[in-house]
Write a protein that holds these residues in place. Structure first.
Motif, PDB file in Angstrom:
ATOM      1  N   ARG A 364       0.797  -1.219   0.000  1.00 42.48           N
ATOM      2  CA  ARG A 364       0.000   0.000   0.000  1.00 42.48           C
ATOM      3  C   ARG A 364       0.832   1.273   0.000  1.00 42.48           C
ATOM      4  O   ARG A 364       0.292   2.370  -0.068  1.00 42.48           O
ATOM      5  CB  ARG A 364      -0.914   0.002   1.226  1.00 42.48           C
ATOM      6  CG  ARG A 364      -0.182  -0.066   2.552  1.00 42.48           C
ATOM      7  CD  ARG A 364      -1.149  -0.199   3.709  1.00 42.48           C
ATOM      8  NE  ARG A 364      -0.468  -0.280   4.996  1.00 42.48           N
ATOM      9  CZ  ARG A 364      -1.096  -0.458   6.150  1.00 42.48           C
ATOM     10  NH1 ARG A 364      -2.422  -0.600   6.137  1.00 42.48           N
ATOM     11  NH2 ARG A 364      -0.423  -0.515   7.280  1.00 42.48           N
ATOM     12  N   ASN A 395       1.556   6.900  -1.754  1.00 44.76           N
ATOM     13  CA  ASN A 395       0.400   6.277  -1.113  1.00 44.76           C
ATOM     14  C   ASN A 395      -0.355   5.423  -2.133  1.00 44.76           C
ATOM     15  O   ASN A 395      -0.658   5.867  -3.241  1.00 44.76           O
ATOM     16  CB  ASN A 395      -0.536   7.350  -0.549  1.00 44.76           C
ATOM     17  CG  ASN A 395       0.081   8.067   0.635  1.00 44.76           C
ATOM     18  OD1 ASN A 395       0.843   7.472   1.384  1.00 44.76           O
ATOM     19  ND2 ASN A 395      -0.237   9.337   0.797  1.00 44.76           N
ATOM     20  N   GLY A 396      -0.631   4.197  -1.761  1.00 44.60           N
ATOM     21  CA  GLY A 396      -1.258   3.259  -2.678  1.00 44.60           C
ATOM     22  C   GLY A 396      -0.273   2.342  -3.368  1.00 44.60           C
ATOM     23  O   GLY A 396      -0.680   1.384  -4.027  1.00 44.60           O
TER      24      GLY A 396
END
Length: 410
Positions: A364, A395-396
């Motif tokens: 993530r 982020n991600g």
């Protein structure tokens, strides 16, 4: 790139260089304008203080913009050379020591340290000198294309076609070249001086020494604890069993034989525990088969689906192999523990100057190198060999880490 496209790109870059290089002078110009408008000698104090504070606040952001633009336009990376924050340590008295003062809380100690390092860093004077020189050199040359466009607009608006055509010609002809002094001047005056590099290196080595001392003490405690709780207890039991078997050898051979059997099992178990203990210090496969096979064995024991790609066998100096191996282990552990990744890829190669390790996971993301975190410790351990750690983790996801250590492949 066509000449028209080059002129357009050059014009845009000239405008950007002009704006960036004139940010600090604009603060002083505004201060002077306010002081003149007030028309009192005593009113110069407030604008002067305001201009000084504005300059101090703008120094590092503007210098960072200069480095970012230069890296984007020319690919030249200029190290910032700013002093790194030192370690904050809690003493037995409960107070926190930051290398300069004692504070009651860790937060206060880190805040005091940041302020001291921020305002006593010699790099502030370097940034100020560079921005002042940029304003009167690259800033003035970058102003030529916009000035030509302004002259062309005024000329055609005031029915002076000669001025308009001349301004347009100057703007178009100078646009591809007006911004180019920006690069050499920034490289010359914004790079760390030898004294700054030496001071940063001393601070870095001091932090590495502290990390090595703490890590060594923790490793010694772990070994003592594992020996006391495991192998030592089994060896004591083994000695008692052998002594009892020696006494029973003549009176009860069958019982002595059973004790010897149990002692043999205990010896095998103790040997296995000692091997596990040594493996925690340095994996045997790393000593016997090298870095690549050790990483492959590590990948097989990792819960992630991990692919290892290597450009042939690499044999390096044992300290470098150990640092790289445990760096990979820490990054994989972070991917499992924090990123919640399912898949990871490891690429190990030698580019002719040193070992390069690329690690990517599908977690993530959001990983950051914090001052007191494990990744900062990993970066300092690699820095002991002049190595680097670069991390990209939006982020991600995905998270990409690149470790490099200059060395020769054997």
């Amino acid at each position: 790139m066509s000449w028209v496209a080059s002129a357009c790109v050059g014009f845009v870059r000239s405008c950007v260089v002009l704006v960036v290089s004139m940010l600090v002078p604009a603060v002083w110009a505004a201060g002077v304008a306010v002081a003149v408008w007030w028309r009192s000698p005593w009113t110069w104090i407030a604008p002067f203080v305001w201009a000084c504070l504005g300059t101090l606040l703008l120094l590092r952001p503007v210098a960072g913009i200069v480095r970012s633009l230069l890296a984007r336009w020319t690919g030249t990376v200029i190290p910032d050379g700013y002093r790194e924050l030192g370690a904050v340590t809690q003493l037995s008295t409960g107070f926190w020591w930051n290398g300069h003062s004692y504070e009651k809380t860790r937060r206060d100690a880190e805040k005091d340290l940041r302020l001291r390092v921020r305002w006593t860093d010699p790099a502030n004077w370097r940034d100020l000198r560079c921005l002042a020189i940029l304003a009167v050199t690259a800033g003035l040359t970058a102003a030529v294309p916009p000035a030509g466009i302004v002259a062309a607009v005024l000329g055609f608006a005031q029915s002076m076609p000669v001025l308009g055509v001349a301004g347009l010609v100057v703007a178009v002809a100078s646009a591809p070249y007006a911004w180019r002094p920006f690069g050499p001047i920034a490289v010359r005056f914004l790079r760390p001086t030898p004294s700054m590099a030496l001071a940063n290196r001393v601070d870095e080595l001091t932090a590495q020494r502290a990390d090595a001392t703490v890590a060594q003490a923790a490793e010694i405690r772990r070994i003592e604890r594992d020996l006391h709780d495991g192998a030592q207890a089994r060896l004591v039991s083994l000695g008692l069993s052998l002594a009892t078997a020696e006494k029973l050898m003549e009176t009860d051979p069958r019982a002595a034989k059973a004790l010897l059997k149990d002692a043999r099992v205990g010896a095998a178990t103790s040997l296995s525990e000692l091997r596990e203990l040594v493996r925690g210090i340095n994996p045997p496969v790393l000593n016997e088969r090298g870095l690549v096979d050790a990483v492959r064995a590590l990948a097989m024991d990792t819960p992630l689906e991990t692919a290892v790609n290597a450009g042939g066998e690499l044999r390096l100096d044992p300290p470098i192999e150990s640092a790289v191996y445990f760096g990979i282990a820490e990054l994989l552990t972070n991917a499992v523990k924090h990123a919640q990744a399912d898949h990871a890829e490891i690429a190990i190669s030698h580019d002719g100057t040193g070992i390069v390790v690329l690690i990517e996971d599908d977690g993530r993301g959001g990983a950051r190198i914090e001052d007191a975190g494990g990744l900062a410790g990993l970066r300092r351990r690699l820095a002991a060999f002049d190595g680097t750690l670069e991390l990209t983790s939006p982020n991600g996801g995905p998270t990409r880490a690149r470790m490099t250590v200059p060395c020769e492949s054997l």
